[in-house]
Design a protein around this motif. Structure first.
Motif, PDB file in Angstrom:
ATOM      1  N   GLN A 193       0.833  -1.213   0.000  1.00 42.00           N
ATOM      2  CA  GLN A 193       0.000   0.000   0.000  1.00 42.00           C
ATOM      3  C   GLN A 193       0.866   1.262   0.000  1.00 42.00           C
ATOM      4  O   GLN A 193       0.556   2.224  -0.717  1.00 42.00           O
ATOM      5  CB  GLN A 193      -0.928   0.003   1.215  1.00 42.00           C
ATOM      6  CG  GLN A 193      -2.064  -0.975   1.090  1.00 42.00           C
ATOM      7  CD  GLN A 193      -2.954  -0.982   2.329  1.00 42.00           C
ATOM      8  OE1 GLN A 193      -2.560  -0.486   3.380  1.00 42.00           O
ATOM      9  NE2 GLN A 193      -4.146  -1.547   2.194  1.00 42.00           N
ATOM     10  N   VAL A 194       1.926   1.269   0.789  1.00 42.86           N
ATOM     11  CA  VAL A 194       2.810   2.439   0.824  1.00 42.86           C
ATOM     12  C   VAL A 194       3.450   2.641  -0.539  1.00 42.86           C
ATOM     13  O   VAL A 194       3.519   3.764  -1.055  1.00 42.86           O
ATOM     14  CB  VAL A 194       3.888   2.278   1.929  1.00 42.86           C
ATOM     15  CG1 VAL A 194       4.926   3.379   1.842  1.00 42.86           C
ATOM     16  CG2 VAL A 194       3.241   2.246   3.302  1.00 42.86           C
ATOM     17  N   ALA A 195       3.912   1.544  -1.156  1.00 40.45           N
ATOM     18  CA  ALA A 195       4.544   1.639  -2.470  1.00 40.45           C
ATOM     19  C   ALA A 195       3.561   2.166  -3.512  1.00 40.45           C
ATOM     20  O   ALA A 195       3.903   3.053  -4.305  1.00 40.45           O
ATOM     21  CB  ALA A 195       5.089   0.273  -2.886  1.00 40.45           C
ATOM     22  N   MET A 196       2.338   1.647  -3.509  1.00 44.69           N
ATOM     23  CA  MET A 196       1.330   2.102  -4.470  1.00 44.69           C
ATOM     24  C   MET A 196       0.993   3.576  -4.265  1.00 44.69           C
ATOM     25  O   MET A 196       0.792   4.316  -5.236  1.00 44.69           O
ATOM     26  CB  MET A 196       0.062   1.257  -4.359  1.00 44.69           C
ATOM     27  CG  MET A 196       0.213  -0.119  -4.984  1.00 44.69           C
ATOM     28  SD  MET A 196      -1.241  -1.177  -4.793  1.00 44.69           S
ATOM     29  CE  MET A 196      -2.502  -0.193  -5.567  1.00 44.69           C
ATOM     30  N   ALA A 197       0.953   4.013  -3.022  1.00 42.73           N
ATOM     31  CA  ALA A 197       0.638   5.412  -2.741  1.00 42.73           C
ATOM     32  C   ALA A 197       1.694   6.349  -3.322  1.00 42.73           C
ATOM     33  O   ALA A 197       1.401   7.495  -3.671  1.00 42.73           O
ATOM     34  CB  ALA A 197       0.515   5.628  -1.227  1.00 42.73           C
ATOM     35  N   HIS A 198       2.922   5.859  -3.449  1.00 35.85           N
ATOM     36  CA  HIS A 198       4.003   6.686  -3.998  1.00 35.85           C
ATOM     37  C   HIS A 198       4.297   6.364  -5.457  1.00 35.85           C
ATOM     38  O   HIS A 198       5.221   6.930  -6.048  1.00 35.85           O
ATOM     39  CB  HIS A 198       5.276   6.488  -3.163  1.00 35.85           C
ATOM     40  CG  HIS A 198       5.181   7.087  -1.801  1.00 35.85           C
ATOM     41  ND1 HIS A 198       5.399   8.418  -1.557  1.00 35.85           N
ATOM     42  CD2 HIS A 198       4.879   6.536  -0.600  1.00 35.85           C
ATOM     43  CE1 HIS A 198       5.243   8.660  -0.268  1.00 35.85           C
ATOM     44  NE2 HIS A 198       4.916   7.528   0.341  1.00 35.85           N
ATOM     45  N   GLY A 199       3.541   5.446  -6.044  1.00 31.10           N
ATOM     46  CA  GLY A 199       3.736   5.100  -7.456  1.00 31.10           C
ATOM     47  C   GLY A 199       5.007   4.292  -7.692  1.00 31.10           C
ATOM     48  O   GLY A 199       5.635   4.404  -8.741  1.00 31.10           O
ATOM     49  N   ILE A 200       5.369   3.474  -6.721  1.00 32.15           N
ATOM     50  CA  ILE A 200       6.594   2.667  -6.804  1.00 32.15           C
ATOM     51  C   ILE A 200       6.202   1.200  -6.700  1.00 32.15           C
ATOM     52  O   ILE A 200       5.284   0.836  -5.962  1.00 32.15           O
ATOM     53  CB  ILE A 200       7.554   3.033  -5.653  1.00 32.15           C
ATOM     54  CG1 ILE A 200       7.884   4.521  -5.680  1.00 32.15           C
ATOM     55  CG2 ILE A 200       8.835   2.218  -5.726  1.00 32.15           C
ATOM     56  CD1 ILE A 200       8.631   4.998  -4.450  1.00 32.15           C
ATOM     57  N   ASN A 201       6.909   0.343  -7.414  1.00 36.44           N
ATOM     58  CA  ASN A 201       6.676  -1.084  -7.329  1.00 36.44           C
ATOM     59  C   ASN A 201       7.077  -1.576  -5.937  1.00 36.44           C
ATOM     60  O   ASN A 201       8.105  -1.171  -5.394  1.00 36.44           O
ATOM     61  CB  ASN A 201       7.497  -1.804  -8.404  1.00 36.44           C
ATOM     62  CG  ASN A 201       7.174  -3.273  -8.492  1.00 36.44           C
ATOM     63  OD1 ASN A 201       7.174  -3.981  -7.496  1.00 36.44           O
ATOM     64  ND2 ASN A 201       6.915  -3.733  -9.713  1.00 36.44           N
ATOM     65  N   ALA A 202       6.274  -2.468  -5.367  1.00 32.51           N
ATOM     66  CA  ALA A 202       6.533  -2.969  -4.008  1.00 32.51           C
ATOM     67  C   ALA A 202       7.876  -3.706  -3.929  1.00 32.51           C
ATOM     68  O   ALA A 202       8.541  -3.661  -2.890  1.00 32.51           O
ATOM     69  CB  ALA A 202       5.403  -3.892  -3.563  1.00 32.51           C
ATOM     70  N   ASN A 203       8.294  -4.361  -5.013  1.00 34.99           N
ATOM     71  CA  ASN A 203       9.581  -5.066  -4.999  1.00 34.99           C
ATOM     72  C   ASN A 203      10.740  -4.094  -4.790  1.00 34.99           C
ATOM     73  O   ASN A 203      11.739  -4.436  -4.144  1.00 34.99           O
ATOM     74  CB  ASN A 203       9.791  -5.842  -6.296  1.00 34.99           C
ATOM     75  CG  ASN A 203       8.832  -7.007  -6.405  1.00 34.99           C
ATOM     76  OD1 ASN A 203       8.354  -7.523  -5.396  1.00 34.99           O
ATOM     77  ND2 ASN A 203       8.539  -7.416  -7.624  1.00 34.99           N
ATOM     78  N   ILE A 204      10.631  -2.904  -5.334  1.00 39.82           N
ATOM     79  CA  ILE A 204      11.668  -1.887  -5.149  1.00 39.82           C
ATOM     80  C   ILE A 204      11.749  -1.508  -3.671  1.00 39.82           C
ATOM     81  O   ILE A 204      12.835  -1.428  -3.095  1.00 39.82           O
ATOM     82  CB  ILE A 204      11.366  -0.630  -6.006  1.00 39.82           C
ATOM     83  CG1 ILE A 204      11.306  -0.991  -7.495  1.00 39.82           C
ATOM     84  CG2 ILE A 204      12.360   0.470  -5.736  1.00 39.82           C
ATOM     85  CD1 ILE A 204      12.616  -1.462  -8.069  1.00 39.82           C
TER      86      ILE A 204
END
Length: 124
Positions: A33-44
């Protein structure tokens, strides 16, 4: 399909990485959820978290070889049998402990290779 566009690798500032990692560390936070909120892939983000953990707790290098000094055995009068008191230098003494169980092994030094084979099989 051929394209002339080159892929550009995104780079993120240290401040953004720190902010994302802080948000992920919050109780109940989901990395995805945090990654999606910032437009970043969760794997990164998972990779950033791993790098941060490794930087906080660096792994000490384990030596590949530990030197051991072995004294020359005293000449035995009967090398094919164990000494009567079992305290001679012609024996390898090993004590194995597991919980309340303790086993002592007195192995002839002349059969050290067999001891290593036996120990390898025992510890499997």
């Amino acid at each position: 399909m051929v394209t002339d566009k080159k892929r550009v690798r995104r780079s993120h500032s240290s401040a953004l990485k720190a902010q994302v990692l802080a948000e992920c560390a919050a109780p109940g936070a989901s990395v995805a959820q945090v990654a999606m909120a910032h437009g970043i892939n969760a794997n990164i983000v998972h990779g950033w978290r791993k790098l941060a953990r490794e930087a906080a707790h660096p792994v000490a290098a384990v030596p590949a070889f530990l030197p051991v000094r072995i004294e020359a055995p005293a000449p035995a009068s009967a090398p094919d049998r164990l000494p009567a008191d079992r305290s001679s230098a012609a024996c390898i003494d090993i004590e194995l402990c597991r919980g309340p169980l303790s086993v002592r092994i007195h192995w002839p030094l002349s059969a050290a290779a067999e001891l290593s084979t036996w120990m390898r099989e025992l510890l499997r």
